[in-house]
Design a protein around this motif. Structure first.
Motif, short mmCIF file in Angstrom:
data_model
loop_
_atom_site.label_atom_id
_atom_site.label_comp_id
_atom_site.label_asym_id
_atom_site.label_seq_id
_atom_site.Cartn_x
_atom_site.Cartn_y
_atom_site.Cartn_z
N GLY A 83 0.81 -1.23 0.00
CA GLY A 83 0.00 0.00 0.00
C GLY A 83 0.83 1.27 0.00
O GLY A 83 2.01 1.25 -0.34
N PRO A 84 0.22 2.40 0.40
CA PRO A 84 0.88 3.71 0.19
C PRO A 84 1.95 4.09 1.22
O PRO A 84 2.72 5.01 1.00
N VAL A 85 2.00 3.38 2.36
CA VAL A 85 3.04 3.67 3.36
C VAL A 85 3.72 2.34 3.69
O VAL A 85 3.06 1.41 4.16
N VAL A 86 5.02 2.25 3.39
CA VAL A 86 5.70 0.95 3.53
C VAL A 86 6.98 1.14 4.35
O VAL A 86 7.77 2.05 4.07
N LYS A 87 7.19 0.26 5.30
CA LYS A 87 8.38 0.37 6.16
C LYS A 87 9.45 -0.62 5.73
O LYS A 87 9.14 -1.73 5.30
N PHE A 101 4.03 6.46 -1.11
CA PHE A 101 3.60 6.36 -2.50
C PHE A 101 2.47 7.33 -2.84
O PHE A 101 1.95 7.28 -3.94
N GLU A 102 2.06 8.14 -1.88
CA GLU A 102 1.02 9.15 -2.17
C GLU A 102 1.69 10.52 -2.21
O GLU A 102 2.32 10.92 -1.21
N PRO A 103 1.55 11.25 -3.33
CA PRO A 103 2.18 12.58 -3.42
C PRO A 103 1.85 13.47 -2.22
O PRO A 103 2.73 14.18 -1.71
N GLU A 104 0.61 13.39 -1.78
CA GLU A 104 0.18 14.22 -0.65
C GLU A 104 0.99 13.89 0.63
O GLU A 104 1.35 14.79 1.39
N TYR A 105 1.31 12.62 0.82
CA TYR A 105 2.09 12.23 2.00
C TYR A 105 3.53 12.74 1.89
O TYR A 105 4.12 13.19 2.87
N ILE A 106 4.08 12.62 0.69
CA ILE A 106 5.47 13.09 0.48
C ILE A 106 5.51 14.59 0.74
O ILE A 106 6.37 15.10 1.47
N ASP A 107 4.55 15.27 0.16
CA ASP A 107 4.45 16.72 0.32
C ASP A 107 4.42 17.09 1.81
O ASP A 107 5.11 17.99 2.27
N ASP A 391 8.14 14.37 14.82
CA ASP A 391 7.08 13.36 14.63
C ASP A 391 6.15 13.77 13.50
O ASP A 391 5.88 14.96 13.32
N HIS A 392 5.67 12.77 12.78
CA HIS A 392 4.64 13.01 11.75
C HIS A 392 3.54 11.97 11.93
O HIS A 392 3.81 10.86 12.41
N VAL A 393 2.36 12.33 11.46
CA VAL A 393 1.32 11.31 11.29
C VAL A 393 0.98 11.31 9.81
O VAL A 393 0.50 12.30 9.27
N VAL A 394 1.30 10.19 9.16
CA VAL A 394 1.14 10.11 7.70
C VAL A 394 0.30 8.90 7.35
O VAL A 394 0.64 7.77 7.74
N GLY A 395 -0.78 9.14 6.64
CA GLY A 395 -1.66 8.04 6.24
C GLY A 395 -2.17 7.27 7.45
O GLY A 395 -2.38 6.06 7.36
N VAL A 447 5.33 14.61 -7.80
CA VAL A 447 5.49 13.26 -8.37
C VAL A 447 6.84 13.14 -9.11
O VAL A 447 7.55 12.15 -8.98
N THR A 448 7.18 14.16 -9.89
CA THR A 448 8.37 14.09 -10.73
C THR A 448 9.42 15.07 -10.22
O THR A 448 9.26 16.28 -10.37
#
Ligand code: HEM
Length: 510
Positions: A83-87, A101-107, A391-395, A447-448
């Motif tokens: 899925g979109p968050v992988v450890k 894997f989600e642009p919004e999370y990277i951002d 700290d972050h909370v992502v997805g 994304v790019t």
């Protein structure tokens, strides 16, 4: 607003983009409480063993990926499976990694850290500079490996000379001459197909080193002479650039106890850093001597990068010169080869580009689109990285400080949902209007990222773009280029590299 952004906004020497970032981040709300998030350990990912982490997945026979796994496919499998968050657990005391894997999370992670972008990695070079060369460098460690205040000080000093388009454009006539000399050399050697198929990389590296050295030092190095000897320092610099990437991959991404004992790979990389340092220092010393002997000042815009920086800070000038002669060879050569390959395999695009070149138009819109599209398909550095400092909370998951957050930009740039016909070379997508299904702006900008992200993005970007555009212009104007073989292969060891044979054929264009 957090303390980093406040400091950033107070600091007058910081770039405009810094302040824009601060405003942008200020307006966002990423404040999911950590206590409501799923714990870090629950992020899905490859199983992991003590000390070696997930390395068993890459072993022969028993490993699910095997030792020759293509990193592009590994990333794709991680995405599809988890899925979109992988450890991924760190190997041998390396930090744990999280792939987003989600642009919004990277951002979310990259942008909030923009005032203090931490990009660790290259620990061997860091060790070389901060421990072995401690007495020589005395606290000035260059851009690639420094973090925090040391990085910011250095970057603030070199940004104007290297990124201002007006200042970079002054190198165009010299770079055009180098492109011309390279094409003349290609005319002499192109018909020796077996030589070209094996040695294309070394030929194109001669052009990229000659070009970056000209910008850095203000003089020609002589890489393009037909009788270039094996002992010529330029050959050694090209070899160093390759060996550093190869050996750093072994030391930093495969299990290697170099932090505890002196391994052969460790000794090799230190020797390579020494050679690279000695040769670039010799060239920079000659530049300084030439300036002293000249005895008069020349207009600011005519000075080489090293000359401009010598006037600001001598140690910064030496280190920046050395970094240019390290980071500016294979990166630029790979991208030019990428572009030549895509133009050779898409003759209609090549024809269109030649028409633009010959039309005398100065806007170079199609050239720019051809470069962007090549960079979308193959980033030199397929993933970007930032280490979290909070700290972050992502997805829905908690990501603490000290985690390497990977943005797999090359993989994302080949997803259909962002770019229709993602594996095709379509420069037009960078030119069509909003509303057209191919319009590049349908994909989020994050994304790019072939040159990285924000204020820590590539300092050599403008120089690289100028070098490549002038070279491709001269090549396409002179030759009709074809590719006569199966698709080109790419391997990824920290950076992407093409694998021989190079099946280019060059005919004089009508
Ligand atoms: C097409 C060619 C090139 C590509 C695709 C490229 C790509 C990159 C990327 C992805 C980064 C990491 C940025 C980040 O973490 O956000 C980077 C950093 C860097 N690049 Fe390039 N690069 C290229 C050419 C060059 C050239 C020609 C030079 C030198 C003149 C150079 C010098 C550097 C340096 C010193 C850094 C570290 C910057 C910092 O940490 O502040 N690169 N590059």
């Amino acid at each position: 607003m957090n303390v980093f952004l406040l400091n950033a906004m107070k600091n007058k020497s910081l770039s405009k983009s810094y302040k824009l970032m601060a405003v942008y981040t200020q307006g966002r709300n990423y404040s999911t409480p950590i206590q409501d998030a799923k714990p870090f350990n629950s992020i899905p990912g490859l199983s992991s063993l003590p000390i070696i982490g997930p390395l068993h997945h890459f072993l022969p026979v028993v490993g699910s990926f095997g030792p020759k796994a293509d990193l592009f496919n590994v990333v794709g499998t991680l995405h599809k499976k988890f899925g979109p968050v992988v450890k991924m657990k760190g190997i041998l005391a390396r930090a744990d990694m999280v792939f987003l894997f989600e642009p919004e999370y990277i951002d979310q992670v990259y942008r909030v850290q923009e005032a203090n972008p931490l990009r660790p990695g290259f620990e061997t070079l860091e060790y070389y500079r901060e421990v072995i060369k401690k007495d020589t460098l005395v606290g000035v460690f260059g851009l690639t490996t420094a973090q925090g205040e040391k990085w910011r000080d250095f970057r603030t000093k070199v940004n104007p000379a290297m990124l201002k388009i007006k200042l970079v454009k002054v190198y165009a006539p010299g770079l055009e001459e180098i492109a011309y000399d390279t094409v003349e050399r290609f005319k002499r050697i192109k018909d020796d197909e077996s030589y070209m198929e094996t040695n294309f990389v070394s030929e194109i590296n001669k052009w990229s080193l000659e070009s970056v050295a000209y910008v850095a030092l203000g003089s020609r190095m002589g890489c393009l002479h037909d009788d270039l000897t094996e002992e010529h320092p330029s050959r050694k610099l090209m070899q160093c650039s390759k060996d550093i990437i190869e050996t750093a991959f072994k030391l930093e991404f495969l299990p290697n106890p170099w932090k505890y004992i002196s391994t052969p790979a460790y000794r090799k990389i230190i020797k390579t850093f020494d050679t690279q340092w000695e040769i670039s220092k010799q060239y920079i010393d000659s530049t300084r001597k030439r300036i002293d002997e000249r005895g008069y000042d020349i207009p600011e815009e005519e000075k080489s990068i090293v000359e401009k920086l010598l006037a600001i800070d001598e140690r910064v000038a030496i280190l920046m010169g050395s970094e240019m002669l390290m980071a500016g060879i294979d990166t630029v050569a790979f991208t030019a080869t990428n572009m030549l390959y895509n133009l050779a395999t898409n003759p209609d695009k090549q024809k269109k580009l030649r028409e633009e070149i010959r039309s005398g138009e100065t806007h170079k819109r199609y050239m720019r689109a051809c470069l962007k599209e090549a960079l979308r398909l193959w980033h030199v550095v397929p993933s970007n990285l930032r280490r979290t400092d909070r700290d972050h909370v992502v997805g829905g998951y908690h990501i603490p400080a000290g985690i390497d957050v990977i943005a797999p930009n090359e993989y994302l740039s080949r997803l259909e949902k962002y770019y229709p016909q993602p594996n095709d070379y379509i420069p037009e997508r960078w030119l069509v209007d909003k509303g057209h299904p191919l319009y590049y702006g349908n994909a989020p900008a994050i994304v790019t990222l072939p040159f990285g992200f924000g204020i820590r993005s590539c300092i050599g970007r403008r120089i690289a773009e100028l070098e490549i555009e002038l070279f491709i212009k001269t090549m396409i104007n002179t030759f009709e280029i074809t590719w006569e073989g199966p698709p080109i292969k790419v391997v990824n060891k920290l950076t992407n590299a093409f694998v021989p044979p190079f099946k280019f054929r060059f005919k004089i264009a009508k």
